[in-house]
Design an enzyme around this catalytic site. Sequence first.
Site, PDB file in Angstrom:
ATOM      1  N   GLY A  88       0.672  -3.887 -11.006  1.00 40.16           N
ATOM      2  CA  GLY A  88       1.716  -4.912 -11.109  1.00 40.16           C
ATOM      3  C   GLY A  88       1.163  -6.253 -11.538  1.00 40.16           C
ATOM      4  CG  LEU A 124       1.120 -12.543  -5.835  1.00 43.12           C
ATOM      5  CD1 LEU A 124       1.174 -13.982  -5.352  1.00 43.12           C
ATOM      6  CD2 LEU A 124       1.267 -11.573  -4.655  1.00 43.12           C
ATOM      7  CG  ASP A 170       2.881  -4.419 -15.020  1.00 43.61           C
ATOM      8  OD1 ASP A 170       3.894  -3.699 -15.037  1.00 43.61           O
ATOM      9  OD2 ASP A 170       2.816  -5.465 -14.346  1.00 43.61           O
ATOM     10  NE  ARG A 220       6.397  -6.570 -18.875  1.00 39.97           N
ATOM     11  CZ  ARG A 220       6.356  -6.997 -17.620  1.00 39.97           C
ATOM     12  NH1 ARG A 220       6.503  -6.121 -16.630  1.00 39.97           N
ATOM     13  NH2 ARG A 220       6.193  -8.274 -17.350  1.00 39.97           N
ATOM     14  CE1 TYR A 261       9.460  -5.780  -1.881  1.00 36.71           C
ATOM     15  CE2 TYR A 261      10.438  -7.525  -0.561  1.00 36.71           C
ATOM     16  CZ  TYR A 261       9.390  -7.043  -1.306  1.00 36.71           C
ATOM     17  OH  TYR A 261       8.256  -7.817  -1.486  1.00 36.71           O
TER      18      TYR A 261
END
Length: 318
Positions: free
Chosen positions: A10, A15, A36, A38, A141
């Site tokens: 990520g 962050l 990541d 993408r 979440y």
Amino acid sequence: MKSEKILITGALGQLGTVLTNELQKKYGINSVIATDLRPNFDFNGVFETLDVTNFKAIEECVIKHNVTQIYHLAAILSANGEKNPLKTWDINMSTLFNVLEVSRLCNINKIFYPSSIAVFGDEIESVNTPQSPNLTPLTVYGMSKVAGENWVNYYHKRYGLDIRSLRYPGVIGYQSLPGGGTTDYAVDIYHKAVNNEDFECFLKASTMLPMIFIDDAIRATLELMDAPRKIISIRTSYNLAGMSFTPNELYNSIRKTYPDFKISYNPDFRQEIADSWPKSIDDNTARKDWGWKPNYDLDSMTNIMIQKLKAQYHSVVA
């Protein structure tokens, strides 16, 4: 230190973008492997396109780069998560399990797992919320983060993995756009002010929430990861505090620079999420264990946010 190899999942998120840069400064640009879902063809450093739901892909990446530490930041956040709860649970949990198992099998030295104030539900003391209250979150979440905290504690106790975690408040930074969190109004509002646009807030004017400036959040992360193993007393996740404010207080802070800035309020489904969260956080355990202390308050953060965003938008126009 130079022999460390850091893997970040990520890495293109709010962050991750900043943390990657700071870890590159600390360990060297070739010692940090940013990943990541993408691709990023303009990335300055080592980058791998990685689907963290794919166990084999993570394992191969760890072995390929001789990874010694993992920062697992990939997740679907609170507001976006409520749009597809089952997918959010599946992704947030499966990616954590993959990282934990790869870490166990590959003898990873140290792992960072970010938690959140989303772990707290409405059955808590909302002012100075303590380190170990009843955790009954109202979002998927938050549920995934509570479960994640227990799993990282389990892997520490059962397998001896050195996993460390922080419960981040709302993180406010200028380096990237909002990423789908309930506290993201406090990022978007600065963009609107700098661009001379009116702002419509999805929370009530009086909604008090804990927040932290990105510089403090990154420093807290690095300080925790640098702390001697023997002083880490919390193996679920440390409470972390920066500042607390309402949308109206943030608006008034911005108006010191932009007196004509306009705000309106149109609360949506995120209001219920925010109402279940703390108003302020007791982070005395972090302060006692590894000397945590924030550097920024609301006005000092506002000054930097406006300064940095003005420079960014000016460079784009130029």
